[in-house]
Design a protein around this motif. Structure first.
Motif, PDB file in Angstrom:
ATOM      1  N   ALA A 159       0.899  -0.848   0.031  1.00 27.31           N
ATOM      2  CA  ALA A 159      -0.051  -0.178   0.033  1.00 27.31           C
ATOM      3  C   ALA A 159       1.141   1.530   0.072  1.00 27.31           C
ATOM      4  O   ALA A 159       0.461   2.456  -0.443  1.00 27.31           O
ATOM      5  CB  ALA A 159      -1.007   0.688   0.730  1.00 27.31           C
ATOM      6  N   THR A 160       1.827   1.793   0.407  1.00 28.49           N
ATOM      7  CA  THR A 160       3.270   2.669   0.433  1.00 28.49           C
ATOM      8  C   THR A 160       4.368   2.475  -0.578  1.00 28.49           C
ATOM      9  O   THR A 160       4.915   3.072  -0.449  1.00 28.49           O
ATOM     10  CB  THR A 160       3.684   2.661   2.171  1.00 28.49           C
ATOM     11  N   GLY A 161       3.688   1.396  -1.577  1.00 29.12           N
ATOM     12  CA  GLY A 161       4.799   1.301  -2.449  1.00 29.12           C
ATOM     13  C   GLY A 161       6.476   0.317  -2.689  1.00 29.12           C
ATOM     14  O   GLY A 161       6.901   0.680  -3.444  1.00 29.12           O
ATOM     15  N   TYR A 162       6.367  -0.300  -1.024  1.00 31.84           N
ATOM     16  CA  TYR A 162       6.988  -0.961  -1.717  1.00 31.84           C
ATOM     17  C   TYR A 162       7.230  -2.462  -2.083  1.00 31.84           C
ATOM     18  O   TYR A 162       6.318  -3.750  -1.508  1.00 31.84           O
ATOM     19  CB  TYR A 162       7.820  -1.741  -0.040  1.00 31.84           C
ATOM     20  N   TYR A 163       8.520  -2.643  -2.734  1.00 35.78           N
ATOM     21  CA  TYR A 163       7.892  -4.718  -2.821  1.00 35.78           C
ATOM     22  C   TYR A 163       8.913  -5.292  -1.957  1.00 35.78           C
ATOM     23  O   TYR A 163      10.232  -5.022  -1.537  1.00 35.78           O
ATOM     24  CB  TYR A 163       8.647  -4.942  -3.831  1.00 35.78           C
ATOM     25  N   GLU A 205      -7.004 -17.676  -9.388  1.00 37.56           N
ATOM     26  CA  GLU A 205      -7.770 -17.120  -8.686  1.00 37.56           C
ATOM     27  C   GLU A 205      -6.516 -16.582  -7.462  1.00 37.56           C
ATOM     28  O   GLU A 205      -5.812 -17.163  -6.337  1.00 37.56           O
ATOM     29  CB  GLU A 205      -8.653 -18.064  -7.770  1.00 37.56           C
ATOM     30  N   MET A 206      -6.377 -15.654  -7.049  1.00 37.85           N
ATOM     31  CA  MET A 206      -5.181 -15.190  -6.578  1.00 37.85           C
ATOM     32  C   MET A 206      -6.029 -13.837  -5.364  1.00 37.85           C
ATOM     33  O   MET A 206      -6.558 -12.819  -6.335  1.00 37.85           O
ATOM     34  CB  MET A 206      -4.151 -14.389  -6.987  1.00 37.85           C
ATOM     35  N   THR A 207      -5.413 -13.827  -3.887  1.00 40.83           N
ATOM     36  CA  THR A 207      -6.035 -13.404  -3.328  1.00 40.83           C
ATOM     37  C   THR A 207      -4.812 -12.234  -2.870  1.00 40.83           C
ATOM     38  O   THR A 207      -4.039 -12.917  -2.648  1.00 40.83           O
ATOM     39  CB  THR A 207      -6.761 -13.802  -1.920  1.00 40.83           C
ATOM     40  N   THR A 208      -4.650 -11.324  -2.997  1.00 39.78           N
ATOM     41  CA  THR A 208      -4.272  -9.833  -2.512  1.00 39.78           C
ATOM     42  C   THR A 208      -4.654  -8.499  -2.442  1.00 39.78           C
ATOM     43  O   THR A 208      -5.688  -8.667  -1.474  1.00 39.78           O
ATOM     44  CB  THR A 208      -3.092  -9.824  -3.614  1.00 39.78           C
ATOM     45  N   ILE A 209      -3.898  -8.163  -2.484  1.00 40.13           N
ATOM     46  CA  ILE A 209      -4.619  -6.490  -1.638  1.00 40.13           C
ATOM     47  C   ILE A 209      -4.349  -5.631  -2.636  1.00 40.13           C
ATOM     48  O   ILE A 209      -3.197  -5.702  -3.864  1.00 40.13           O
ATOM     49  CB  ILE A 209      -4.043  -5.807  -0.902  1.00 40.13           C
ATOM     50  N   PHE A 210      -5.138  -4.531  -3.157  1.00 38.38           N
ATOM     51  CA  PHE A 210      -5.158  -2.941  -4.175  1.00 38.38           C
ATOM     52  C   PHE A 210      -3.822  -2.846  -4.275  1.00 38.38           C
ATOM     53  O   PHE A 210      -2.908  -2.588  -2.444  1.00 38.38           O
ATOM     54  CB  PHE A 210      -6.348  -1.960  -4.272  1.00 38.38           C
ATOM     55  N   PRO A 211      -2.528  -2.846  -5.042  1.00 38.37           N
ATOM     56  CA  PRO A 211      -1.286  -2.241  -4.656  1.00 38.37           C
ATOM     57  C   PRO A 211      -1.215  -0.959  -4.424  1.00 38.37           C
ATOM     58  O   PRO A 211      -2.227   0.044  -5.097  1.00 38.37           O
ATOM     59  CB  PRO A 211      -1.164  -2.745  -6.462  1.00 38.37           C
ATOM     60  N   GLY A 212      -0.672  -0.421  -3.879  1.00 38.81           N
ATOM     61  CA  GLY A 212       0.334   1.466  -4.333  1.00 38.81           C
ATOM     62  C   GLY A 212       0.777   1.849  -4.906  1.00 38.81           C
ATOM     63  O   GLY A 212       0.851   1.107  -6.148  1.00 38.81           O
ATOM     64  N   PHE A 213       1.697   3.197  -5.107  1.00 40.35           N
ATOM     65  CA  PHE A 213       2.186   3.521  -6.324  1.00 40.35           C
ATOM     66  C   PHE A 213       3.646   3.608  -6.165  1.00 40.35           C
ATOM     67  O   PHE A 213       3.618   3.855  -4.979  1.00 40.35           O
ATOM     68  CB  PHE A 213       1.225   4.146  -6.977  1.00 40.35           C
ATOM     69  N   TYR A 214       4.611   4.135  -7.185  1.00 39.00           N
ATOM     70  CA  TYR A 214       5.976   4.443  -6.704  1.00 39.00           C
ATOM     71  C   TYR A 214       5.832   5.424  -7.482  1.00 39.00           C
ATOM     72  O   TYR A 214       5.581   5.474  -9.081  1.00 39.00           O
ATOM     73  CB  TYR A 214       6.935   3.295  -6.693  1.00 39.00           C
ATOM     74  N   ASN A 215       7.203   6.060  -7.838  1.00 35.84           N
ATOM     75  CA  ASN A 215       8.126   7.109  -8.607  1.00 35.84           C
ATOM     76  C   ASN A 215       7.908   6.578  -9.648  1.00 35.84           C
ATOM     77  O   ASN A 215       7.924   5.357 -10.151  1.00 35.84           O
ATOM     78  CB  ASN A 215       9.303   7.508  -8.061  1.00 35.84           C
ATOM     79  N   GLY A 216       6.876   7.268 -10.673  1.00 38.98           N
ATOM     80  CA  GLY A 216       7.082   6.883 -12.308  1.00 38.98           C
ATOM     81  C   GLY A 216       6.256   5.871 -13.115  1.00 38.98           C
ATOM     82  O   GLY A 216       6.506   5.873 -13.923  1.00 38.98           O
ATOM     83  N   ARG A 217       5.144   5.306 -12.055  1.00 42.17           N
ATOM     84  CA  ARG A 217       4.454   4.097 -12.341  1.00 42.17           C
ATOM     85  C   ARG A 217       3.166   3.969 -11.883  1.00 42.17           C
ATOM     86  O   ARG A 217       2.852   4.935 -10.583  1.00 42.17           O
ATOM     87  CB  ARG A 217       5.196   2.763 -12.389  1.00 42.17           C
ATOM     88  N   THR A 218       2.389   4.168 -12.572  1.00 33.19           N
ATOM     89  CA  THR A 218       0.962   3.868 -12.081  1.00 33.19           C
ATOM     90  C   THR A 218       0.504   2.654 -11.822  1.00 33.19           C
ATOM     91  O   THR A 218       1.655   1.744 -11.830  1.00 33.19           O
ATOM     92  CB  THR A 218      -0.011   4.038 -14.009  1.00 33.19           C
ATOM     93  N   PRO A 219      -0.557   2.516 -10.851  1.00 37.57           N
ATOM     94  CA  PRO A 219      -0.438   1.323 -10.397  1.00 37.57           C
ATOM     95  C   PRO A 219      -1.208   0.348 -10.961  1.00 37.57           C
ATOM     96  O   PRO A 219      -1.535   0.276 -11.743  1.00 37.57           O
ATOM     97  CB  PRO A 219      -1.705   1.267  -9.250  1.00 37.57           C
TER      98      PRO A 219
END
Length: 358
Positions: A161-165, A219-233
């Protein structure tokens, strides 16, 4: 397809100059996701190659239209039943059907700089990461046989959610520069994510794969992705066949049949990132919009990989189902995303430019 001879020679020249002037990136992939200068003149040749590749796949897919349309209707009915079970209006799934029936093979794109080999088989990759729940419902169709691609490994990975992998929490989402030390013996050049094969942690959140069922559904359960510099979610996805699940839960052997990305879109992202009680809120809503994203709009990928989102409750905060169909060619082998895909793509562009010139 014929171009004026001066155009042909120009394409060949920029491709050669681009390949000569830019080094290949180290594991786990190139950093085009984050380099604001990545789309230089050489990428014109890359874009040309991608368009030619997409055209060939579209022609191959044409024969599948009737059978895939029928399959898409069955898939829509299945999703509608699920929506009803969740108390959601199934009519909201209508836009998904139109996209699912497009019958065009999805284009290939970069695996990005955050791919890590050895993803674990699991149907929920959240690992307690906070965020809006997202259930990915991905149908995989093989245009070579006009049928579901069964028992394929579909890999997913995204930022939190805060852009970290995971594996790279020492990389700042706001600058894409490494601020943490390497834990796996790699060395950081300080030049960006994954420099010199450096992992900054041993975390595994928001990474995993599932095998498609008899209907070609993963089917995979995850969370809505955040974002980081330079990219769309976005969420990364690969389709892998011909291998097997090892004793450690990883997928062993086989070939990559598709490397792509899934996009939730601007409207949903703005809504999610505006929820004050969730970590997304700290990032704000000033993210790269889909139309301006270097992958979604500038590499022949526009219009593909768009998730059809349906709320799982009365509000978006209660979670969403993200449905999409990925059309792949099981006879085509894609480059392993753990290797540099910059060199092979530019070489292919050069070959295309030469072919067009003569």
């Amino acid at each position: 397809m014929l171009f004026p001879r001066n155009t042909q020679l120009a394409v060949l020249l920029v491709a050669l100059l681009s390949l000569a002037s830019r080094p290949a990136a180290a594991h786990p992939g190139h950093d085009d996701d984050h380099d604001e200068h990545a789309h230089d003149a050489g990428d014109e040749a890359v874009a040309l190659f991608r368009r030619e590749q997409a055209l060939a796949r579209r022609e191959a897919a044409a024969a599948c239209h009737a059978s895939l349309t029928a399959r898409d209707e069955a898939t829509h009915a299945r999703l509608a039943r699920r929506a009803l079970s969740l108390g959601t209006d199934p009519s909201t799934l209508a836009p998904a059907l139109a996209r699912r029936a497009s019958c065009v093979v999805d284009p290939e794109t970069t695996g990005g700089p955050y791919y890590i080999n050895g993803l674990i088989q699991r149907s929920n990759m959240t690992e307690n990461q906070p965020g809006v729940a997202l259930v990915l419902d991905v149908s995989v169709v093989d245009i070579a046989s006009c049928s579901p691609l069964v028992d394929a490994a579909v890999e997913f990975w995204s930022c939190n959610a805060t852009g970290y992998y995971s594996g790279f929490t020492g990389i700042s989402p706001s600058t894409n520069q490494q601020v943490g030390s390497c834990v796996n013996g790699g060395t950081s050049s300080g030049s960006g994510p994954g420099a010199s094969g450096c992992l900054t942690d041993e975390l595994t959140f928001l990474r995993g794969f599932v095998l498609t069922d008899d209907n070609g559904v993963a089917e995979m359960t995850t969370i809505f992705p955040g974002f980081y510099n330079g990219r769309t979610p976005h969420i990364h996805v690969t389709v892998h066949t011909g291998g097997s699940v090892g004793s450690d839960g990883t997928y062993v052997g086989g070939e990559f049949r598709h490397i792509g990305q899934l996009f939730p879109g601007d409207e949903a992202a703005t809504s999610v990132y505006s929820i004050a009680s969730l970590p997304y809120y700290s990032l704000g809503t000033d993210f790269i919009k889909l139309a301006d994203d270097q992958v979604a709009s500038k590499e022949g990928y526009s219009g593909y990989g768009i998730l059809s989102l349906t709320n799982m409750g009365s509000t978006i905060a209660q979670g969403m189902i993200g449905a999409v169909t990925i059309y792949v060619d099981s006879t085509a082998t894609q480059k392993d995303p753990v290797a540099s895909d910059f060199v092979w793509l530019h070489l292919a562009a050069i070959v295309l430019a030469i072919a067009l010139a003569f």
